[in-house]
Scaffold this motif. Structure first.
Motif, PDB file in Angstrom:
ATOM      1  N   VAL A   1     -63.966 -31.195 -24.260  1.00  0.00           N
ATOM      2  CA  VAL A   1     -63.763 -32.634 -24.419  1.00  0.00           C
ATOM      3  C   VAL A   1     -63.962 -32.989 -25.885  1.00  0.00           C
ATOM      4  O   VAL A   1     -64.598 -32.257 -26.632  1.00  0.00           O
ATOM      5  N   SER A   2     -63.405 -34.118 -26.272  1.00  0.00           N
ATOM      6  CA  SER A   2     -63.625 -34.663 -27.607  1.00  0.00           C
ATOM      7  C   SER A   2     -64.518 -35.888 -27.471  1.00  0.00           C
ATOM      8  O   SER A   2     -64.176 -36.832 -26.745  1.00  0.00           O
ATOM      9  N   LEU A   3     -65.638 -35.874 -28.152  1.00  0.00           N
ATOM     10  CA  LEU A   3     -66.553 -37.013 -28.075  1.00  0.00           C
ATOM     11  C   LEU A   3     -65.897 -38.295 -28.579  1.00  0.00           C
ATOM     12  O   LEU A   3     -66.285 -39.392 -28.170  1.00  0.00           O
ATOM     13  N   GLU A   4     -64.914 -38.156 -29.436  1.00  0.00           N
ATOM     14  CA  GLU A   4     -64.216 -39.327 -29.986  1.00  0.00           C
ATOM     15  C   GLU A   4     -63.442 -40.095 -28.926  1.00  0.00           C
ATOM     16  O   GLU A   4     -63.070 -41.243 -29.148  1.00  0.00           O
ATOM     17  N   ASP A   5     -63.216 -39.475 -27.766  1.00  0.00           N
ATOM     18  CA  ASP A   5     -62.501 -40.143 -26.678  1.00  0.00           C
ATOM     19  C   ASP A   5     -63.404 -41.067 -25.857  1.00  0.00           C
ATOM     20  O   ASP A   5     -62.935 -41.706 -24.924  1.00  0.00           O
ATOM     21  N   TYR A   6     -64.675 -41.122 -26.204  1.00  0.00           N
ATOM     22  CA  TYR A   6     -65.644 -41.882 -25.412  1.00  0.00           C
ATOM     23  C   TYR A   6     -66.343 -42.941 -26.262  1.00  0.00           C
ATOM     24  O   TYR A   6     -66.615 -42.726 -27.432  1.00  0.00           O
ATOM     25  N   ASP A   7     -66.640 -44.067 -25.603  1.00  0.00           N
ATOM     26  CA  ASP A   7     -67.399 -45.138 -26.248  1.00  0.00           C
ATOM     27  C   ASP A   7     -68.903 -44.878 -26.163  1.00  0.00           C
ATOM     28  O   ASP A   7     -69.668 -45.406 -26.965  1.00  0.00           O
ATOM     29  N   ARG A   8     -69.298 -44.090 -25.158  1.00  0.00           N
ATOM     30  CA  ARG A   8     -70.711 -43.822 -24.945  1.00  0.00           C
ATOM     31  C   ARG A   8     -70.877 -42.413 -24.379  1.00  0.00           C
ATOM     32  O   ARG A   8     -70.073 -41.950 -23.575  1.00  0.00           O
ATOM     33  N   VAL A   9     -71.956 -41.745 -24.810  1.00  0.00           N
ATOM     34  CA  VAL A   9     -72.345 -40.454 -24.251  1.00  0.00           C
ATOM     35  C   VAL A   9     -73.755 -40.591 -23.688  1.00  0.00           C
ATOM     36  O   VAL A   9     -74.646 -41.108 -24.357  1.00  0.00           O
ATOM     37  N   VAL A  10     -73.927 -40.150 -22.460  1.00  0.00           N
ATOM     38  CA  VAL A  10     -75.247 -40.030 -21.849  1.00  0.00           C
ATOM     39  C   VAL A  10     -75.582 -38.547 -21.931  1.00  0.00           C
ATOM     40  O   VAL A  10     -74.938 -37.720 -21.306  1.00  0.00           O
ATOM     41  N   LEU A  11     -76.562 -38.226 -22.755  1.00  0.00           N
ATOM     42  CA  LEU A  11     -76.914 -36.847 -23.065  1.00  0.00           C
ATOM     43  C   LEU A  11     -78.138 -36.426 -22.276  1.00  0.00           C
ATOM     44  O   LEU A  11     -79.131 -37.165 -22.217  1.00  0.00           O
ATOM     45  N   GLY A  12     -78.082 -35.239 -21.669  1.00  0.00           N
ATOM     46  CA  GLY A  12     -79.197 -34.736 -20.879  1.00  0.00           C
ATOM     47  C   GLY A  12     -79.705 -33.410 -21.402  1.00  0.00           C
ATOM     48  O   GLY A  12     -78.915 -32.531 -21.750  1.00  0.00           O
ATOM     49  N   SER A  13     -81.032 -33.278 -21.443  1.00  0.00           N
ATOM     50  CA  SER A  13     -81.648 -32.061 -21.966  1.00  0.00           C
ATOM     51  C   SER A  13     -82.965 -31.772 -21.277  1.00  0.00           C
ATOM     52  O   SER A  13     -83.746 -32.694 -21.024  1.00  0.00           O
ATOM     53  N   PRO A  14     -83.253 -30.488 -21.044  1.00  0.00           N
ATOM     54  CA  PRO A  14     -84.624 -30.141 -20.694  1.00  0.00           C
ATOM     55  C   PRO A  14     -85.483 -30.172 -21.959  1.00  0.00           C
ATOM     56  O   PRO A  14     -84.954 -30.138 -23.073  1.00  0.00           O
ATOM     57  N   ILE A  15     -86.780 -30.249 -21.766  1.00  0.00           N
ATOM     58  CA  ILE A  15     -87.729 -30.169 -22.881  1.00  0.00           C
ATOM     59  C   ILE A  15     -88.165 -28.705 -23.013  1.00  0.00           C
ATOM     60  O   ILE A  15     -88.614 -28.102 -22.043  1.00  0.00           O
TER      61      ILE A  15
END
Length: 164
Positions: free
Chosen positions: A65-79
């Motif tokens: 995917v291209s991040l530029e195609d989105y207005d918002r990103v919900v990012l998920g990560s473990p610690i």
């Protein structure tokens, strides 16, 4: 507002949360893939070592995917050792086109300081996060997360509606 839920998961915990968020928001879902880490004692040890050293591995996105195609990103990560997982740090450092609107959720097995990870994300983006959510293992193990995740998703949904 077009939204992408983008996550990395080694154990499957963050993946499960990401899928729930994407389904609740009826939005696209993509995975940060990293061949360097595998489940199991040695894989977790390597992940922890790299996290402490700040070693950023090679990553890919699935699907591409291209991040530029989105207005918002919900990012998920473990610690990992109080920080964002190194594949997520690599995404923040190396992927182009991050939108102005980024929200972050982190999953923590009980060890680690989520505030360090949240600050790390804001520093990499050079602007504040739109929203943040910290889920501990006890939140995830209980029959209900106490509404933490529900409130996070509701806030994202309200923000998207307000911004059109």
């Amino acid at each position: 507002m077009t939204t992408l839920v983008l996550y990395y998961s080694l154990s499957g915990t963050t993946q499960s949360v990401a899928r729930n968020i994407a389904q609740a928001l009826d939005t696209d879902l993509a995975t940060i893939r990293c061949a360097r880490y595998r489940p199991g004692v040695l894989g977790y040890a390597l992940a922890g070592f790299d996290s402490l050293r700040g070693h950023l591995p090679e990553i890919t996105l699935e699907p591409e995917v291209s991040l530029e195609d989105y207005d918002r990103v919900v990012l998920g990560s473990p610690i990992w050792t109080s920080y964002l997982a190194t594949p997520v740090r690599a995404a923040l450092s190396n992927l182009a086109g991050w939108p102005r609107h980024v929200a972050l959720f982190v999953t923590a097995g009980g060890q680690g300081e989520p505030d360090k990870a949240l600050n790390q994300a804001e520093s990499a983006l050079s602007h504040p996060l739109d929203a943040q959510c910290r889920l501990t293992q006890s939140d995830l193990d209980s029959a209900s997360d106490g509404g933490v995740l529900d409130r996070f998703v509701a806030g994202l949904d309200q923000a998207a509606t307000a911004q059109g």
